[in-house]
Structures are given as structure tokens and as C-alpha cells.
Design a protein around this motif. Structure first.
Motif, PDB file in Angstrom:
ATOM      1  N   ASN A  36       3.953  -0.260  -7.833  1.00 41.38           N
ATOM      2  CA  ASN A  36       3.842  -0.027  -6.532  1.00 41.38           C
ATOM      3  C   ASN A  36       2.803  -1.112  -5.467  1.00 41.38           C
ATOM      4  O   ASN A  36       2.112  -1.674  -6.018  1.00 41.38           O
ATOM      5  CB  ASN A  36       2.930   1.766  -6.628  1.00 41.38           C
ATOM      6  N   TRP A  40       3.391   2.810  -1.225  1.00 44.66           N
ATOM      7  CA  TRP A  40       3.334   4.518  -1.858  1.00 44.66           C
ATOM      8  C   TRP A  40       2.393   5.123  -2.219  1.00 44.66           C
ATOM      9  O   TRP A  40       2.163   6.138  -1.794  1.00 44.66           O
ATOM     10  CB  TRP A  40       4.051   3.485  -3.213  1.00 44.66           C
ATOM     11  N   ASN A  41       1.373   4.186  -2.109  1.00 38.81           N
ATOM     12  CA  ASN A  41       0.130   4.826  -2.243  1.00 38.81           C
ATOM     13  C   ASN A  41      -0.010   5.180  -0.906  1.00 38.81           C
ATOM     14  O   ASN A  41      -0.884   6.905  -0.872  1.00 38.81           O
ATOM     15  CB  ASN A  41      -0.992   4.020  -2.394  1.00 38.81           C
ATOM     16  N   HIS A  44       2.233   8.680  -1.047  1.00 37.68           N
ATOM     17  CA  HIS A  44       1.460   9.831  -2.764  1.00 37.68           C
ATOM     18  C   HIS A  44       0.238  10.834  -2.680  1.00 37.68           C
ATOM     19  O   HIS A  44       0.955  11.547  -2.630  1.00 37.68           O
ATOM     20  CB  HIS A  44       1.901   8.864  -3.175  1.00 37.68           C
ATOM     21  N   HIS A 140      -6.834   6.568  -4.375  1.00 35.79           N
ATOM     22  CA  HIS A 140      -5.858   5.407  -3.894  1.00 35.79           C
ATOM     23  C   HIS A 140      -6.227   4.365  -2.905  1.00 35.79           C
ATOM     24  O   HIS A 140      -5.686   3.108  -3.353  1.00 35.79           O
ATOM     25  CB  HIS A 140      -4.645   6.711  -3.566  1.00 35.79           C
ATOM     26  N   TYR A 143      -6.822   1.600  -4.903  1.00 34.78           N
ATOM     27  CA  TYR A 143      -5.832   1.540  -5.417  1.00 34.78           C
ATOM     28  C   TYR A 143      -5.410   0.163  -3.941  1.00 34.78           C
ATOM     29  O   TYR A 143      -5.293  -0.837  -3.921  1.00 34.78           O
ATOM     30  CB  TYR A 143      -4.353   2.243  -5.914  1.00 34.78           C
TER      31      TYR A 143
END
Length: 151
Positions: A36, A40-41, A44, A140, A143
Motif C-alpha cells: 500500500n 491508502w493508510n 483507511h 498506521h 506504517y
């Protein structure tokens, strides 16, 4: 519960800093070995907040259903670099948390459908949903911090 919302707002400021400080190409880039991207993180995390709170309380979400469908668990990052998606994320960044605070104070979260997360944490109240949401947003953010080294 106020402190849970304060943490979430702080998390969203971190999300905003990525959206403000990274070029479109970098936000959409999926580095080799990753599944990803930065976009997107962030999307999301916003979608899951709505699903954990409004969804489990049987209430209509604050964010558009199409947005939730695009970023819910199991989805993939957008295929095209579309600056409009960045603007959409920016416009949604604080809506969910701000409305959630109002709706909690209005007593809208009395009913709550219990849910056990993939890691075995049982959510059976709005307070536990907020607690888990902050944990999830923190993951996230981690991430994002990792991805930024590769974009």
C-alpha cells in the motif's frame, strides 16, 4: 472519553502533515515490497474510525459510503495518481472526529454491537471503540513513518 478524542485529533494532524508535505507522486507510490501507500493508510484509518464507531452503533456514517468502501479493510490503494483524492482526504480528515464528539455528547452511542478484532480485543462500547481506534491509527502512523523512508 475526551482524551481519546484528543489523541485521535492529534493523530489526524499527523495525517494532515503527510498530505500537506508530500508531493502527489510520493503519496501514491507503492514501494517495492509494500502492499500500500501513504494515501491508502490515511484513508483507511479514517474509514475504520467510522466503521468502529458509527457502524457498530448502527448509525449512519459521517463520511460518504463510497469513501468507506474505497478504504475499508481488505481494499487496495488507488491505481492512479489523482490529486482530487488528496483533496478528498484533506476534506474528510477532521469531520469524523468532530462529529463523533458531538454525537457522543448527544448520547447517540447507547446501543453498540459487540465486535472482536483480529487481534482478539473485544469492543462492546463506544469507549472501547475509541480506545482501539487510537491503537489502530497509531499502527498506521507507524506504517506512514516506515513508508516515508522508501518514497
Amino acid at each position: 472519553m475526551k482524551h481519546y478524542l484528543e489523541i485521535s485529533l492529534h493523530n489526524h494532524k499527523i495525517f494532515e502533515s503527510f498530505l500537506e508535505n508530500y508531493q502527489t507522486q510520493r503519496l501514491f507510490l507503492i514501494p517495492e515490497g509494500f502492499g500500500n501507500n501513504l494515501m491508502w493508510n490515511i484513508g483507511h484509518a479514517l474509514a475504520v474510525q467510522q466503521l468502529l464507531t458509527y457502524g457498530r452503533a448502527g448509525l449512519p456514517p459521517v463520511l460518504p459510503q463510497a469513501f468507506l468502501d474505497a478504504y475499508k479493510p481488505g481494499t487496495q490503494p488507488p491505481k492512479e495518481e489523482d490529486p482530487r483524492l488528496i483533496e478528498e482526504l484533506k476534506s474528510q480528515l477532521y469531520l469524523g472526529v468532530q462529529q463523533l464528539e458531538k454525537d457522543i455528547h448527544a448520547g447517540k452511542f447507547d446501543a453498540f454491537e459487540p465486535y472482536t478484532t483480529r487481534i482478539g480485543y473485544e469492543i462492546d462500547s463506544i469507549e472501547k471503540a475509541l480506545h482501539f481506534n487510537n491503537y489502530h491509527e497509531g499502527l498506521h502512523i507507524g506504517y506512514l513513518l516506515c513508508l516515508k523512508k522508501f518514497v
